[in-house]
Design an enzyme around this catalytic site. Structure first.
Site, PDB file in Angstrom:
ATOM      1  N   HIS A 136      -0.382  -1.767   4.164  1.00 41.29           N
ATOM      2  CA  HIS A 136      -0.596  -2.709   5.249  1.00 41.29           C
ATOM      3  C   HIS A 136      -1.481  -3.860   4.771  1.00 41.29           C
ATOM      4  CE1 HIS A 136      -4.106   0.017   5.657  1.00 41.29           C
ATOM      5  NE2 HIS A 136      -4.744  -1.091   6.008  1.00 41.29           N
ATOM      6  N   ALA A 137      -1.566  -4.864   5.613  1.00 44.93           N
ATOM      7  CA  ALA A 137      -2.481  -5.988   5.422  1.00 44.93           C
ATOM      8  C   ALA A 137      -3.203  -6.194   6.749  1.00 44.93           C
ATOM      9  CB  ALA A 137      -1.716  -7.247   5.024  1.00 44.93           C
TER      10      ALA A 137
END
Length: 134
Positions: free
Chosen positions: A50-51
């Site tokens: 994820h970011a």
């Protein structure tokens, strides 16, 4: 500008052992609002994927080691976190994955804000689209 930004904590201590100090707005580039750690990650299990839209983080393996993949949508880099005084900065809008945890790995993460699910980008294609529009 380099995607990989390390922080090297000074090693303090004596014959009794080592001491590493992490201080918000001193050797950590933000005020720390949340801390968490990962332990007991099983062999072959990867984490992250994820970011964050706004969140900044510092990750350090205080024990053991793991590989960290960082991707800003333009460049990708993989680094080994294997020393308790070597941390990595994970800036906002950087896709990150953790792989190859050793059985004794304890990863400490310091975050610039409280948990907020709406700050996560959990799909890589959505991440790439967002990066191209910023």
């Amino acid at each position: 500008m380099s995607l990989v930004k390390f922080i090297q904590f000074p090693v303090l201590g004596d014959e009794r052992g080592q001491l590493y100090v992490m201080e918000g707005r001193r050797n950590i580039p933000f005020d720390v609002k949340r801390a968490y750690y990962l332990v007991g990650t099983l062999e072959g299990v990867s984490r992250g994927f994820h970011a964050h839209k706004e969140l900044q983080q510092i990750a350090v393996c205080v024990s053991g080691k793991c590989k960290m993949l960082l991707d800003d949508g333009v460049q990708r880099s993989q680094v080994l976190l294997d020393e308790p005084n070597k941390a990595i900065c994970i800036d906002k809008m950087v896709w990150h994955e953790m792989h190859d945890f050793t059985h004794d790995c304890v990863m400490l993460v310091l975050a610039s804000d409280y948990y907020d699910e709406s700050d996560y980008i959990r799909n890589y294609d959505d991440f790439l689209k967002r990066v191209k529009h910023e």
